[in-house]
Motif scaffolding. Structure first.
Motif, short mmCIF file in Angstrom:
data_model
loop_
_atom_site.label_atom_id
_atom_site.label_comp_id
_atom_site.label_asym_id
_atom_site.label_seq_id
_atom_site.Cartn_x
_atom_site.Cartn_y
_atom_site.Cartn_z
N ALA A 149 -16.59 6.70 3.74
CA ALA A 149 -15.25 6.86 3.18
C ALA A 149 -14.14 6.48 4.15
CB ALA A 149 -15.06 8.27 2.65
N PRO A 150 -14.15 6.92 5.40
CA PRO A 150 -13.05 6.51 6.30
C PRO A 150 -12.98 5.00 6.50
CG PRO A 150 -14.24 8.37 7.23
CD PRO A 150 -15.01 7.90 6.04
N ARG A 151 -14.11 4.35 6.59
CA ARG A 151 -14.10 2.89 6.74
C ARG A 151 -13.53 2.22 5.50
NH1 ARG A 151 -19.47 0.82 9.85
NH2 ARG A 151 -19.15 2.05 11.73
N TYR A 152 -13.85 2.75 4.35
CA TYR A 152 -13.34 2.18 3.10
C TYR A 152 -11.82 2.28 3.04
CZ TYR A 152 -12.14 1.80 -1.81
OH TYR A 152 -11.54 1.45 -2.98
N PHE A 153 -11.28 3.47 3.29
CA PHE A 153 -9.84 3.65 3.19
C PHE A 153 -9.10 2.88 4.27
CE2 PHE A 153 -11.24 7.50 0.85
CZ PHE A 153 -10.68 7.14 -0.37
N HIS A 154 -9.69 2.75 5.44
CA HIS A 154 -9.07 1.97 6.50
C HIS A 154 -9.02 0.49 6.09
CE1 HIS A 154 -7.86 0.99 10.58
NE2 HIS A 154 -8.78 0.04 10.60
N SER A 155 -10.05 -0.01 5.48
CA SER A 155 -10.05 -1.41 5.06
C SER A 155 -9.08 -1.64 3.91
CB SER A 155 -11.46 -1.86 4.68
OG SER A 155 -11.90 -1.20 3.53
N VAL A 156 -8.87 -0.65 3.05
CA VAL A 156 -7.89 -0.78 1.98
C VAL A 156 -6.49 -0.89 2.57
CG1 VAL A 156 -6.81 0.43 0.05
CG2 VAL A 156 -9.28 0.33 0.20
N GLU A 157 -6.17 -0.05 3.56
CA GLU A 157 -4.87 -0.11 4.21
C GLU A 157 -4.68 -1.46 4.92
OE1 GLU A 157 -2.19 1.93 4.14
OE2 GLU A 157 -3.33 2.93 2.56
N ARG A 158 -5.72 -1.92 5.59
CA ARG A 158 -5.64 -3.19 6.30
C ARG A 158 -5.39 -4.34 5.32
NH1 ARG A 158 -10.03 -2.75 9.50
NH2 ARG A 158 -11.36 -3.76 7.98
N SER A 159 -6.03 -4.31 4.17
CA SER A 159 -5.83 -5.38 3.19
C SER A 159 -4.43 -5.32 2.57
CB SER A 159 -6.91 -5.32 2.11
OG SER A 159 -6.80 -4.15 1.36
N LYS A 160 -3.90 -4.12 2.35
CA LYS A 160 -2.53 -4.01 1.84
C LYS A 160 -1.54 -4.60 2.84
CE LYS A 160 -2.76 -0.06 -1.26
NZ LYS A 160 -2.22 1.28 -1.54
N GLU A 161 -1.77 -4.34 4.12
CA GLU A 161 -0.88 -4.89 5.15
C GLU A 161 -0.99 -6.41 5.21
OE1 GLU A 161 -1.34 -2.95 8.89
OE2 GLU A 161 -0.68 -1.01 8.10
N ALA A 162 -2.18 -6.94 5.02
CA ALA A 162 -2.34 -8.39 5.02
C ALA A 162 -1.60 -9.02 3.84
CB ALA A 162 -3.82 -8.76 4.98
N VAL A 163 -1.66 -8.38 2.69
CA VAL A 163 -0.94 -8.89 1.51
C VAL A 163 0.56 -8.80 1.73
CG1 VAL A 163 -0.47 -8.44 -0.93
CG2 VAL A 163 -2.82 -8.41 -0.10
N LEU A 164 1.02 -7.71 2.35
CA LEU A 164 2.45 -7.57 2.64
C LEU A 164 2.92 -8.69 3.56
CD1 LEU A 164 5.13 -6.06 2.58
CD2 LEU A 164 4.28 -4.63 4.44
N LYS A 165 2.17 -8.97 4.61
CA LYS A 165 2.55 -10.04 5.53
C LYS A 165 2.58 -11.39 4.82
CE LYS A 165 0.91 -7.83 9.74
NZ LYS A 165 -0.08 -7.85 10.84
N ALA A 166 1.61 -11.64 3.96
CA ALA A 166 1.57 -12.91 3.23
C ALA A 166 2.74 -13.01 2.25
CB ALA A 166 0.25 -13.05 2.49
#
Length: 137
Positions: free
Chosen positions: A40-57
């Protein structure tokens, strides 16, 4: 020899067909819980990381559209909607952190006659995974 059957006590026959015992179920549930605490922690961390990548794009794409608009017209757009109206963008970008198109922070140029949108930032509260506030992106 009709009806001759091996004499097996009824209680043993019923028990073999009963299913799982309580102990077996508890052991399985404990294993599942252990796996979830690891995953679970790895999953939620990857979700946050992907949201940040979309924000930057989204920020990069919108800033590029603002620059192209200025290059074509000689001034910045008056508002973000103009980029959509003039087909520099297909739609206003979504801020994936706030999950809204209305929370962008608009930075105007130094002179009002140059337009209304010089730059934009995320309107999300909080910091990114690298510690930088979203409003500074």
């Amino acid at each position: 020899m009709i009806g001759l059957r091996r004499a097996v006590p009824k209680s043993l026959r019923d028990r073999s067909e009963a299913g799982f015992t309580l102990i077996e179920l508890i052991v399985v549930m404990a294993i599942v819980a252990l796996l979830l605490t690891l995953a679970a922690p790895r999953y939620f961390h990857s979700v946050e990381r992907s949201k940040e990548a979309v924000l930057k794009a989204n920020l990069a794409t919108t800033r590029d559209a603002i620059d192209k608009f200025r290059g074509d017209t000689g001034k910045y757009p008056d508002r973000l909607d103009v980029l959509v109206e003039k087909r520099y963008l297909k739609a206003l970008p979504l801020d994936p952190i706030t999950e809204s198109r209305d929370t962008w922070i608009i930075v105007p140029p130094d002179a009002t006659e140059k337009g209304g949108v010089f730059d934009l930032h995320s309107g999300a509260d909080g910091n990114g995974l690298d510690g930088t506030p979203y409003k500074d992106w």
